[in-house]
Design a protein around this motif. Structure first.
Motif, short mmCIF file in Angstrom:
data_model
loop_
_atom_site.label_atom_id
_atom_site.label_comp_id
_atom_site.label_asym_id
_atom_site.label_seq_id
_atom_site.Cartn_x
_atom_site.Cartn_y
_atom_site.Cartn_z
N CYS A 222 0.84 -1.21 0.00
CA CYS A 222 0.00 0.00 0.00
C CYS A 222 0.87 1.25 0.00
O CYS A 222 0.60 2.21 -0.74
CB CYS A 222 -0.92 0.00 1.22
SG CYS A 222 -2.27 -1.20 1.16
N LEU A 223 1.92 1.25 0.80
CA LEU A 223 2.81 2.42 0.90
C LEU A 223 3.51 2.71 -0.41
O LEU A 223 3.83 3.86 -0.72
CB LEU A 223 3.84 2.20 2.00
CG LEU A 223 3.33 2.24 3.45
CD1 LEU A 223 4.43 1.82 4.41
CD2 LEU A 223 2.82 3.63 3.81
N THR A 224 3.80 1.67 -1.19
CA THR A 224 4.54 1.84 -2.44
C THR A 224 3.63 1.91 -3.66
O THR A 224 4.11 1.91 -4.79
CB THR A 224 5.55 0.69 -2.63
OG1 THR A 224 4.85 -0.57 -2.60
CG2 THR A 224 6.60 0.71 -1.53
N GLY A 225 2.32 1.96 -3.44
CA GLY A 225 1.39 2.07 -4.55
C GLY A 225 1.34 0.85 -5.44
O GLY A 225 1.05 0.94 -6.64
N ALA A 226 1.60 -0.31 -4.86
CA ALA A 226 1.65 -1.55 -5.63
C ALA A 226 0.25 -2.06 -5.96
O ALA A 226 -0.73 -1.68 -5.34
CB ALA A 226 2.43 -2.62 -4.86
N THR A 227 0.21 -2.96 -6.93
CA THR A 227 -1.03 -3.67 -7.27
C THR A 227 -1.08 -4.95 -6.47
O THR A 227 -0.09 -5.70 -6.40
CB THR A 227 -1.07 -4.00 -8.77
OG1 THR A 227 -1.10 -2.77 -9.51
CG2 THR A 227 -2.29 -4.83 -9.12
N HIS A 228 -2.23 -5.21 -5.84
CA HIS A 228 -2.43 -6.41 -5.04
C HIS A 228 -3.15 -7.46 -5.89
O HIS A 228 -4.25 -7.21 -6.39
CB HIS A 228 -3.28 -6.12 -3.81
CG HIS A 228 -2.72 -5.07 -2.91
ND1 HIS A 228 -2.06 -5.37 -1.74
CD2 HIS A 228 -2.71 -3.71 -3.00
CE1 HIS A 228 -1.68 -4.25 -1.15
NE2 HIS A 228 -2.06 -3.24 -1.90
N VAL A 229 -2.54 -8.63 -6.05
CA VAL A 229 -3.17 -9.75 -6.73
C VAL A 229 -3.53 -10.79 -5.68
O VAL A 229 -2.66 -11.27 -4.94
CB VAL A 229 -2.24 -10.37 -7.79
CG1 VAL A 229 -2.88 -11.61 -8.42
CG2 VAL A 229 -1.91 -9.34 -8.87
#
Length: 507
Positions: A222-229
Protein backbone atom coordinates in the motif's frame (compact mmCIF):
# COMPACT_ATOMS: atom_id res chain seq x y z
CA UNK A 1 0.42 8.01 10.60
CA UNK A 2 -2.76 6.52 9.16
CA UNK A 3 -3.27 3.17 7.44
CA UNK A 4 -5.75 4.84 5.06
CA UNK A 5 -3.31 7.56 3.99
CA UNK A 6 -1.67 5.39 1.32
CA UNK A 7 -5.01 4.76 -0.40
CA UNK A 8 -5.95 8.43 -0.37
CA UNK A 9 -2.56 9.30 -1.85
CA UNK A 10 -2.84 6.64 -4.56
CA UNK A 11 -6.23 8.06 -5.56
CA UNK A 12 -4.68 11.53 -5.65
CA UNK A 13 -1.52 10.68 -7.61
CA UNK A 14 -2.48 7.63 -9.72
CA UNK A 15 -6.30 7.52 -9.74
CA UNK A 16 -6.56 5.19 -12.74
CA UNK A 17 -3.93 2.69 -11.62
CA UNK A 18 -5.33 -0.79 -11.00
CA UNK A 19 -4.68 -1.54 -7.33
CA UNK A 20 -6.50 -4.85 -6.87
CA UNK A 21 -6.92 -7.91 -9.06
CA UNK A 22 -9.07 -10.78 -7.83
CA UNK A 23 -10.33 -13.28 -10.36
CA UNK A 24 -12.01 -11.26 -13.10
CA UNK A 25 -12.34 -8.12 -10.96
CA UNK A 26 -9.90 -5.24 -11.47
CA UNK A 27 -10.35 -2.03 -9.50
CA UNK A 28 -8.54 1.28 -9.71
CA UNK A 29 -7.45 3.55 -6.88
CA UNK A 30 -10.33 5.98 -7.38
CA UNK A 31 -12.85 3.12 -7.52
CA UNK A 32 -11.50 1.64 -4.30
CA UNK A 33 -11.64 4.97 -2.47
CA UNK A 34 -15.31 5.27 -3.36
CA UNK A 35 -16.09 1.67 -2.33
CA UNK A 36 -14.15 2.03 0.94
CA UNK A 37 -15.95 5.29 1.79
CA UNK A 38 -19.32 3.66 1.06
CA UNK A 39 -18.49 0.52 3.04
CA UNK A 40 -17.48 2.75 5.94
CA UNK A 41 -20.83 4.51 5.64
CA UNK A 42 -22.63 1.16 5.65
CA UNK A 43 -20.77 0.09 8.79
CA UNK A 44 -21.75 3.34 10.48
CA UNK A 45 -25.39 2.75 9.51
CA UNK A 46 -25.19 -0.66 11.21
CA UNK A 47 -24.22 1.04 14.45
CA UNK A 48 -20.42 0.85 14.33
CA UNK A 49 -19.01 3.51 16.61
CA UNK A 50 -15.56 4.86 17.35
CA UNK A 51 -13.21 2.05 18.34
CA UNK A 52 -15.76 -0.72 17.77
CA UNK A 53 -14.28 -4.04 16.71
CA UNK A 54 -15.33 -5.39 13.31
CA UNK A 55 -14.29 -8.89 12.26
CA UNK A 56 -13.71 -10.73 9.01
CA UNK A 57 -13.68 -14.49 8.47
CA UNK A 58 -12.67 -14.97 4.88
CA UNK A 59 -10.15 -16.33 2.44
CA UNK A 60 -8.06 -13.82 0.50
CA UNK A 61 -9.93 -11.43 -1.79
CA UNK A 62 -10.12 -7.83 -2.96
CA UNK A 63 -12.99 -7.38 -0.48
CA UNK A 64 -10.60 -8.29 2.34
CA UNK A 65 -8.41 -5.43 1.12
CA UNK A 66 -11.39 -3.05 1.21
CA UNK A 67 -12.34 -4.24 4.70
CA UNK A 68 -8.86 -3.45 6.09
CA UNK A 69 -9.24 0.12 4.85
CA UNK A 70 -12.96 0.73 5.41
CA UNK A 71 -12.94 -0.19 9.09
CA UNK A 72 -10.42 2.51 10.15
CA UNK A 73 -12.10 4.86 7.63
CA UNK A 74 -15.24 4.34 9.74
CA UNK A 75 -13.20 4.89 12.94
CA UNK A 76 -13.30 1.20 13.85
CA UNK A 77 -10.81 -1.52 14.78
CA UNK A 78 -10.19 -4.59 12.60
CA UNK A 79 -10.36 -8.14 13.96
CA UNK A 80 -9.06 -10.49 11.24
CA UNK A 81 -10.14 -14.00 12.27
CA UNK A 82 -7.88 -17.02 11.85
CA UNK A 83 -9.51 -19.05 9.09
CA UNK A 84 -7.98 -22.28 10.38
CA UNK A 85 -9.69 -22.13 13.77
CA UNK A 86 -12.61 -24.23 14.95
CA UNK A 87 -15.99 -22.57 15.58
CA UNK A 88 -15.29 -22.57 19.33
CA UNK A 89 -11.97 -20.77 18.87
CA UNK A 90 -13.51 -18.22 16.51
CA UNK A 91 -16.35 -17.58 18.93
CA UNK A 92 -13.88 -17.07 21.78
CA UNK A 93 -12.05 -14.32 19.88
CA UNK A 94 -15.27 -12.60 18.80
CA UNK A 95 -16.64 -12.63 22.33
CA UNK A 96 -13.35 -11.65 23.94
CA UNK A 97 -13.13 -8.34 22.08
CA UNK A 98 -16.90 -7.86 21.70
CA UNK A 99 -17.02 -7.99 17.92
CA UNK A 100 -20.53 -6.89 16.88
CA UNK A 101 -20.17 -6.98 13.09
CA UNK A 102 -18.61 -9.86 11.15
CA UNK A 103 -17.90 -10.26 7.44
CA UNK A 104 -17.88 -13.81 6.03
CA UNK A 105 -17.30 -15.26 2.57
CA UNK A 106 -18.73 -18.34 0.84
CA UNK A 107 -16.31 -20.68 2.59
CA UNK A 108 -17.39 -19.68 6.08
CA UNK A 109 -21.03 -18.68 5.59
CA UNK A 110 -22.15 -22.18 6.73
CA UNK A 111 -20.58 -21.44 10.14
CA UNK A 112 -22.78 -18.40 10.75
CA UNK A 113 -25.65 -20.19 12.58
CA UNK A 114 -23.18 -21.86 14.95
CA UNK A 115 -21.28 -18.61 15.52
CA UNK A 116 -24.49 -16.76 16.31
CA UNK A 117 -25.33 -19.47 18.81
CA UNK A 118 -21.92 -19.21 20.47
CA UNK A 119 -21.60 -15.41 20.20
CA UNK A 120 -24.69 -13.53 21.42
CA UNK A 121 -22.85 -10.21 21.00
CA UNK A 122 -22.79 -10.65 17.22
CA UNK A 123 -25.40 -8.27 15.79
CA UNK A 124 -24.76 -8.13 12.04
CA UNK A 125 -23.17 -10.56 9.58
CA UNK A 126 -22.18 -9.29 6.14
CA UNK A 127 -21.85 -11.82 3.32
CA UNK A 128 -18.91 -11.04 1.00
CA UNK A 129 -19.39 -13.92 -1.44
CA UNK A 130 -20.63 -13.79 -5.02
CA UNK A 131 -23.86 -15.76 -4.68
CA UNK A 132 -27.17 -14.88 -3.05
CA UNK A 133 -26.75 -13.75 0.55
CA UNK A 134 -27.64 -16.57 2.98
CA UNK A 135 -30.50 -16.12 5.40
CA UNK A 136 -29.81 -13.79 8.30
CA UNK A 137 -26.90 -12.05 6.50
CA UNK A 138 -26.51 -8.73 4.67
CA UNK A 139 -25.14 -8.62 1.13
CA UNK A 140 -21.80 -6.79 0.83
CA UNK A 141 -22.33 -5.33 -2.63
CA UNK A 142 -25.91 -4.28 -1.85
CA UNK A 143 -24.69 -2.45 1.27
CA UNK A 144 -22.03 -0.58 -0.71
CA UNK A 145 -24.40 0.34 -3.51
CA UNK A 146 -26.98 1.70 -1.08
CA UNK A 147 -24.67 3.56 1.29
CA UNK A 148 -23.58 7.18 1.12
CA UNK A 149 -19.80 7.68 1.21
CA UNK A 150 -18.46 9.16 4.44
CA UNK A 151 -15.25 11.15 5.03
CA UNK A 152 -12.24 9.33 6.41
CA UNK A 153 -12.46 9.45 10.21
CA UNK A 154 -8.73 10.19 10.40
CA UNK A 155 -7.96 7.33 12.74
CA UNK A 156 -4.18 6.95 13.09
CA UNK A 157 -1.10 7.35 15.24
CA UNK A 158 -1.48 5.58 18.56
CA UNK A 159 -5.13 4.77 17.84
CA UNK A 160 -5.77 1.06 17.72
CA UNK A 161 -5.71 -0.34 14.19
CA UNK A 162 -6.47 -3.96 14.98
CA UNK A 163 -6.66 -6.83 17.43
CA UNK A 164 -4.79 -9.85 16.12
CA UNK A 165 -5.28 -13.07 18.01
CA UNK A 166 -2.38 -15.38 18.64
CA UNK A 167 -2.14 -18.61 20.60
CA UNK A 168 -1.53 -18.48 24.34
CA UNK A 169 0.35 -20.75 26.68
CA UNK A 170 -2.73 -20.89 28.90
CA UNK A 171 -4.73 -22.37 26.05
CA UNK A 172 -6.74 -19.19 25.34
CA UNK A 173 -5.74 -16.98 22.39
CA UNK A 174 -4.44 -13.52 23.25
CA UNK A 175 -5.59 -10.43 21.37
CA UNK A 176 -2.53 -8.44 20.35
CA UNK A 177 -3.35 -4.73 20.12
CA UNK A 178 -1.48 -2.98 17.31
CA UNK A 179 -1.73 0.73 16.60
CA UNK A 180 -1.52 2.47 13.24
CA UNK A 181 1.90 3.75 14.29
CA UNK A 182 3.15 0.26 15.11
CA UNK A 183 2.09 -1.26 11.78
CA UNK A 184 3.39 1.64 9.71
CA UNK A 185 6.66 1.84 11.63
CA UNK A 186 7.29 -1.83 10.91
CA UNK A 187 6.45 -1.40 7.22
CA UNK A 188 8.47 1.76 6.68
CA UNK A 189 11.43 0.47 8.67
CA UNK A 190 11.47 -2.74 6.66
CA UNK A 191 11.45 -0.79 3.40
CA UNK A 192 14.38 1.33 4.53
CA UNK A 193 16.39 -1.64 5.80
CA UNK A 194 16.44 -3.66 2.59
CA UNK A 195 14.95 -3.79 -0.90
CA UNK A 196 11.64 -5.52 -0.28
CA UNK A 197 9.35 -4.04 -2.90
CA UNK A 198 9.84 -1.64 -5.79
CA UNK A 199 7.43 1.29 -6.05
CA UNK A 200 4.43 0.46 -8.20
CA UNK A 201 5.16 -3.27 -8.26
CA UNK A 202 2.79 -6.24 -8.22
CA UNK A 203 2.36 -8.24 -4.98
CA UNK A 204 0.77 -11.68 -4.77
CA UNK A 205 -1.31 -12.54 -1.71
CA UNK A 206 -1.07 -16.33 -1.43
CA UNK A 207 -0.41 -16.48 2.31
CA UNK A 208 -3.56 -15.89 4.42
CA UNK A 209 -4.42 -12.21 4.76
CA UNK A 210 -5.49 -12.60 8.41
CA UNK A 211 -1.87 -13.40 9.29
CA UNK A 212 0.47 -10.57 10.34
CA UNK A 213 3.12 -11.75 7.89
CA UNK A 214 0.88 -11.14 4.89
CA UNK A 215 -0.61 -8.03 6.47
CA UNK A 216 2.91 -6.61 6.77
CA UNK A 217 3.46 -7.24 3.04
CA UNK A 218 0.03 -5.69 2.36
CA UNK A 219 1.02 -2.56 4.27
CA UNK A 220 4.32 -2.27 2.40
CA UNK A 221 2.53 -2.70 -0.92
CA UNK A 222 0.00 0.00 0.00
CA UNK A 223 2.81 2.42 0.90
CA UNK A 224 4.54 1.84 -2.44
CA UNK A 225 1.39 2.07 -4.55
CA UNK A 226 1.65 -1.55 -5.63
CA UNK A 227 -1.03 -3.67 -7.27
CA UNK A 228 -2.43 -6.41 -5.04
CA UNK A 229 -3.17 -9.75 -6.73
CA UNK A 230 -5.27 -12.06 -4.53
CA UNK A 231 -5.78 -15.79 -4.78
CA UNK A 232 -8.10 -17.36 -2.17
CA UNK A 233 -5.36 -19.47 -0.58
CA UNK A 234 -2.03 -21.02 -1.45
CA UNK A 235 -1.96 -23.69 -4.11
CA UNK A 236 0.93 -24.39 -6.43
CA UNK A 237 -1.27 -24.08 -9.52
CA UNK A 238 -2.83 -20.87 -8.20
CA UNK A 239 0.55 -19.25 -7.61
CA UNK A 240 1.92 -20.30 -11.01
CA UNK A 241 -1.19 -19.07 -12.82
CA UNK A 242 -1.19 -15.72 -11.00
CA UNK A 243 2.52 -15.11 -11.59
CA UNK A 244 2.27 -15.90 -15.29
CA UNK A 245 -0.99 -14.05 -15.91
CA UNK A 246 -0.24 -10.87 -13.96
CA UNK A 247 3.57 -10.83 -14.12
CA UNK A 248 3.80 -10.86 -10.36
CA UNK A 249 7.10 -9.48 -9.07
CA UNK A 250 6.71 -9.87 -5.32
CA UNK A 251 5.35 -12.58 -3.03
CA UNK A 252 5.22 -13.34 0.68
CA UNK A 253 5.58 -17.08 1.28
CA UNK A 254 6.56 -19.32 4.17
CA UNK A 255 9.28 -21.94 3.56
CA UNK A 256 6.67 -24.71 3.33
CA UNK A 257 5.00 -22.90 0.44
CA UNK A 258 8.34 -22.30 -1.26
CA UNK A 259 9.17 -26.01 -0.95
CA UNK A 260 5.84 -27.08 -2.45
CA UNK A 261 6.38 -24.65 -5.32
CA UNK A 262 9.94 -25.65 -6.21
CA UNK A 263 9.15 -29.37 -5.87
CA UNK A 264 6.13 -29.20 -8.18
CA UNK A 265 6.86 -30.68 -11.64
CA UNK A 266 4.69 -28.05 -13.34
CA UNK A 267 6.83 -25.23 -11.90
CA UNK A 268 9.81 -26.28 -14.02
CA UNK A 269 7.88 -25.55 -17.23
CA UNK A 270 6.23 -22.33 -16.02
CA UNK A 271 7.38 -18.80 -16.81
CA UNK A 272 8.20 -17.44 -13.36
CA UNK A 273 10.83 -14.97 -14.53
CA UNK A 274 8.80 -11.97 -13.35
CA UNK A 275 9.31 -12.97 -9.68
CA UNK A 276 12.07 -10.68 -8.45
CA UNK A 277 11.38 -10.53 -4.69
CA UNK A 278 10.31 -13.27 -2.31
CA UNK A 279 9.81 -12.41 1.34
CA UNK A 280 9.60 -15.34 3.73
CA UNK A 281 9.44 -15.93 7.45
CA UNK A 282 8.30 -18.29 10.21
CA UNK A 283 11.53 -20.30 9.98
CA UNK A 284 14.95 -20.24 8.27
CA UNK A 285 15.26 -21.83 4.86
CA UNK A 286 17.25 -25.04 4.55
CA UNK A 287 20.39 -25.25 2.42
CA UNK A 288 18.77 -27.80 0.11
CA UNK A 289 15.61 -25.74 -0.33
CA UNK A 290 17.62 -22.57 -0.91
CA UNK A 291 19.58 -24.28 -3.69
CA UNK A 292 16.40 -25.54 -5.39
CA UNK A 293 14.76 -22.11 -5.05
CA UNK A 294 17.71 -20.32 -6.63
CA UNK A 295 17.71 -22.84 -9.49
CA UNK A 296 13.98 -22.47 -10.20
CA UNK A 297 13.83 -18.70 -9.59
CA UNK A 298 17.21 -17.26 -10.57
CA UNK A 299 15.77 -13.72 -10.80
CA UNK A 300 14.27 -13.75 -7.31
CA UNK A 301 15.86 -11.92 -4.42
CA UNK A 302 15.20 -13.61 -1.06
CA UNK A 303 14.54 -11.74 2.18
CA UNK A 304 13.87 -13.47 5.48
CA UNK A 305 11.97 -11.64 8.22
CA UNK A 306 11.98 -12.59 11.89
CA UNK A 307 9.43 -11.22 14.29
CA UNK A 308 6.08 -11.90 15.87
CA UNK A 309 2.56 -10.53 15.96
CA UNK A 310 3.48 -8.44 18.99
CA UNK A 311 6.09 -6.61 16.89
CA UNK A 312 3.76 -5.72 14.00
CA UNK A 313 5.62 -8.03 13.03
CA UNK A 314 9.22 -7.35 11.87
CA UNK A 315 12.25 -7.33 14.19
CA UNK A 316 15.11 -8.47 11.94
CA UNK A 317 15.73 -8.94 8.22
CA UNK A 318 18.15 -11.20 6.37
CA UNK A 319 18.85 -9.56 3.01
CA UNK A 320 19.32 -11.22 -0.33
CA UNK A 321 23.06 -10.51 -0.18
CA UNK A 322 23.20 -12.23 3.22
CA UNK A 323 21.77 -15.40 1.68
CA UNK A 324 24.91 -15.68 -0.44
CA UNK A 325 27.01 -16.16 2.70
CA UNK A 326 26.65 -19.82 3.83
CA UNK A 327 27.30 -19.17 7.52
CA UNK A 328 24.52 -16.56 7.65
CA UNK A 329 21.75 -18.71 6.18
CA UNK A 330 20.77 -20.04 9.61
CA UNK A 331 20.56 -16.48 10.90
CA UNK A 332 17.36 -14.45 10.90
CA UNK A 333 19.32 -11.35 9.94
CA UNK A 334 20.13 -8.08 11.65
CA UNK A 335 17.75 -5.71 13.44
CA UNK A 336 15.69 -3.55 11.06
CA UNK A 337 16.27 0.19 11.41
CA UNK A 338 13.11 0.64 13.46
CA UNK A 339 13.90 -2.22 15.83
CA UNK A 340 16.03 -1.89 18.96
CA UNK A 341 17.04 -5.47 19.78
CA UNK A 342 19.28 -7.04 22.37
CA UNK A 343 19.99 -10.40 23.97
CA UNK A 344 19.55 -10.46 27.75
CA UNK A 345 20.23 -12.85 30.59
CA UNK A 346 18.04 -13.70 33.55
CA UNK A 347 19.07 -10.40 35.18
CA UNK A 348 17.67 -8.46 32.19
CA UNK A 349 21.16 -7.19 31.37
CA UNK A 350 22.55 -7.47 27.85
CA UNK A 351 24.89 -10.42 27.43
CA UNK A 352 28.13 -10.48 25.46
CA UNK A 353 28.15 -11.14 21.72
CA UNK A 354 27.79 -14.85 20.82
CA UNK A 355 26.36 -15.54 24.28
CA UNK A 356 22.89 -17.08 24.48
CA UNK A 357 19.99 -15.27 26.13
CA UNK A 358 16.43 -14.11 25.53
CA UNK A 359 15.69 -11.90 22.52
CA UNK A 360 14.00 -8.66 23.60
CA UNK A 361 12.86 -5.83 21.33
CA UNK A 362 11.92 -2.17 21.78
CA UNK A 363 10.52 0.41 19.38
CA UNK A 364 7.42 2.13 18.02
CA UNK A 365 6.41 -1.14 16.33
CA UNK A 366 5.84 -2.94 19.64
CA UNK A 367 2.26 -3.80 20.57
CA UNK A 368 0.17 -1.67 22.89
CA UNK A 369 -0.56 -4.79 24.92
CA UNK A 370 -2.84 -7.83 25.07
CA UNK A 371 -6.55 -7.08 24.97
CA UNK A 372 -8.02 -7.31 28.49
CA UNK A 373 -4.99 -9.22 29.77
CA UNK A 374 -3.02 -6.82 31.99
CA UNK A 375 -1.03 -9.54 33.74
CA UNK A 376 0.12 -11.10 30.45
CA UNK A 377 0.91 -7.63 29.11
CA UNK A 378 3.03 -6.79 32.14
CA UNK A 379 4.89 -10.09 31.85
CA UNK A 380 5.69 -9.54 28.16
CA UNK A 381 6.39 -5.79 28.22
CA UNK A 382 8.98 -4.99 30.87
CA UNK A 383 10.70 -1.61 31.00
CA UNK A 384 9.55 -0.95 27.46
CA UNK A 385 11.07 -4.15 26.07
CA UNK A 386 9.00 -6.88 24.44
CA UNK A 387 10.21 -10.23 25.73
CA UNK A 388 9.84 -12.58 22.78
CA UNK A 389 10.28 -15.85 24.65
CA UNK A 390 12.87 -16.84 22.02
CA UNK A 391 16.39 -17.80 23.00
CA UNK A 392 19.17 -16.74 20.68
CA UNK A 393 22.48 -14.95 20.31
CA UNK A 394 23.95 -12.10 18.28
CA UNK A 395 27.30 -12.51 16.57
CA UNK A 396 30.00 -9.86 16.25
CA UNK A 397 28.48 -8.50 13.05
CA UNK A 398 25.03 -8.05 14.61
CA UNK A 399 23.37 -11.09 13.03
CA UNK A 400 20.80 -12.79 15.25
CA UNK A 401 20.51 -16.58 15.51
CA UNK A 402 17.44 -18.14 17.15
CA UNK A 403 18.40 -21.35 18.93
CA UNK A 404 15.32 -22.32 20.96
CA UNK A 405 11.86 -21.20 22.00
CA UNK A 406 11.21 -20.66 25.66
CA UNK A 407 7.47 -21.05 25.27
CA UNK A 408 7.72 -24.43 23.52
CA UNK A 409 6.01 -22.98 20.50
CA UNK A 410 5.81 -25.24 17.46
CA UNK A 411 5.91 -23.70 13.97
CA UNK A 412 4.18 -25.94 11.45
CA UNK A 413 3.65 -24.67 7.93
CA UNK A 414 4.22 -21.11 9.12
CA UNK A 415 1.53 -21.31 11.82
CA UNK A 416 2.25 -21.08 15.53
CA UNK A 417 1.07 -23.91 17.77
CA UNK A 418 1.47 -23.67 21.53
CA UNK A 419 2.06 -27.04 23.12
CA UNK A 420 0.08 -26.32 26.28
CA UNK A 421 -3.04 -25.58 24.24
CA UNK A 422 -2.93 -29.05 22.64
CA UNK A 423 -1.98 -30.69 25.94
CA UNK A 424 -5.05 -29.18 27.58
CA UNK A 425 -7.24 -30.83 24.95
CA UNK A 426 -5.49 -34.19 25.27
CA UNK A 427 -5.96 -34.09 29.02
CA UNK A 428 -9.74 -34.04 28.49
CA UNK A 429 -9.72 -37.47 26.86
CA UNK A 430 -10.82 -40.11 29.40
CA UNK A 431 -8.10 -42.54 28.29
CA UNK A 432 -5.26 -40.05 28.79
CA UNK A 433 -3.50 -39.79 32.13
CA UNK A 434 -0.67 -37.49 31.03
CA UNK A 435 0.39 -35.88 27.77
CA UNK A 436 3.21 -33.74 26.49
CA UNK A 437 3.37 -32.08 23.09
CA UNK A 438 6.56 -31.21 21.24
CA UNK A 439 7.57 -30.24 17.73
CA UNK A 440 9.51 -32.69 15.62
CA UNK A 441 11.35 -31.91 12.37
CA UNK A 442 9.23 -32.47 9.29
CA UNK A 443 10.43 -32.27 5.70
CA UNK A 444 7.22 -30.70 4.42
CA UNK A 445 5.92 -28.58 7.30
CA UNK A 446 9.16 -27.59 9.03
CA UNK A 447 7.83 -29.06 12.25
CA UNK A 448 4.94 -31.36 13.05
CA UNK A 449 2.94 -31.57 16.25
CA UNK A 450 3.91 -34.73 18.12
CA UNK A 451 2.14 -35.99 21.25
CA UNK A 452 3.64 -38.28 23.88
CA UNK A 453 0.85 -39.92 25.89
CA UNK A 454 0.63 -41.92 29.10
CA UNK A 455 -2.63 -43.88 29.21
CA UNK A 456 -4.86 -44.12 32.24
CA UNK A 457 -4.71 -47.52 34.01
CA UNK A 458 -6.59 -50.13 31.99
CA UNK A 459 -7.43 -47.70 29.18
CA UNK A 460 -6.95 -48.36 25.49
CA UNK A 461 -7.14 -45.90 22.61
CA UNK A 462 -5.73 -45.62 19.11
CA UNK A 463 -3.87 -42.64 17.61
CA UNK A 464 -6.75 -42.12 15.16
CA UNK A 465 -9.25 -41.94 18.01
CA UNK A 466 -7.14 -39.33 19.79
CA UNK A 467 -6.85 -37.27 16.61
CA UNK A 468 -10.62 -37.45 16.07
CA UNK A 469 -11.16 -36.27 19.64
CA UNK A 470 -8.79 -33.31 19.20
CA UNK A 471 -10.39 -32.37 15.89
CA UNK A 472 -13.49 -31.22 17.71
CA UNK A 473 -11.55 -28.84 19.93
CA UNK A 474 -8.72 -27.26 17.94
CA UNK A 475 -7.93 -26.24 14.39
CA UNK A 476 -6.66 -28.88 12.00
CA UNK A 477 -3.08 -27.57 11.91
CA UNK A 478 -2.83 -28.02 15.68
CA UNK A 479 -3.71 -31.72 15.59
CA UNK A 480 -0.98 -34.16 16.65
CA UNK A 481 0.33 -35.65 13.41
CA UNK A 482 2.12 -38.40 15.29
CA UNK A 483 1.45 -39.95 18.69
CA UNK A 484 3.66 -42.12 20.89
CA UNK A 485 2.48 -44.08 23.93
CA UNK A 486 4.91 -44.40 26.86
CA UNK A 487 4.79 -45.79 30.37
CA UNK A 488 5.92 -42.53 31.96
CA UNK A 489 7.08 -39.05 30.99
CA UNK A 490 10.57 -37.88 32.00
CA UNK A 491 10.32 -35.35 34.82
CA UNK A 492 12.73 -33.18 36.79
CA UNK A 493 13.17 -33.31 40.53
CA UNK A 494 10.52 -30.61 40.79
CA UNK A 495 8.07 -32.73 38.78
CA UNK A 496 8.32 -30.67 35.61
CA UNK A 497 8.13 -32.61 32.34
CA UNK A 498 11.50 -32.52 30.60
CA UNK A 499 10.56 -31.77 27.02
CA UNK A 500 14.16 -31.58 25.90
CA UNK A 501 14.55 -35.19 27.03
CA UNK A 502 11.42 -36.11 25.08
CA UNK A 503 12.84 -34.50 21.96
CA UNK A 504 16.16 -36.28 22.38
CA UNK A 505 14.42 -39.62 22.92
CA UNK A 506 12.16 -39.15 19.89
CA UNK A 507 14.82 -37.88 17.50
Amino acid sequence: MQITHALRQSAQLTPDRVLTICGDRRRTAVQIVDRVARLAGALRSLGAGSGDRIGILSLNSDRYHEFLLAVPWADGVVNPVNVRWSAAEIAYSLTDCQTRILLVDDTFAPLVPRLRELTPELESVIYTGDGPAPEDTLDYETLIAGADPVPDAGRGGDDLFGIFYTGGTTGDPKGVMLSHRACLTSAMGSLVTTDLLARGGVLLHAAPMFHLADLAAWNIACLTGATHVMIPSFTVSGVIDAVQTHRVANALLVPTMIQLLVDAPEAADADLTSLTNIMYGASPISEALLARTMELLPNARLTQAYGMTELAPVATLLSNADHAVPELRRSCGRPAVHSDLRIVGADEQEVARNEVGEIVVRGDHVMTGYWNKPAETAAALRDGWMHTGDVGYMNDQGYVFVVDRIKDMIITGGENVYSVEVENVLAKHPAVAQAAVIGLPDDQWGERVHAVVVLAPGATVTPDEIQDFCRGHVANYKLPRSIAFVEALPVSGAGKILKRSLRDMTW
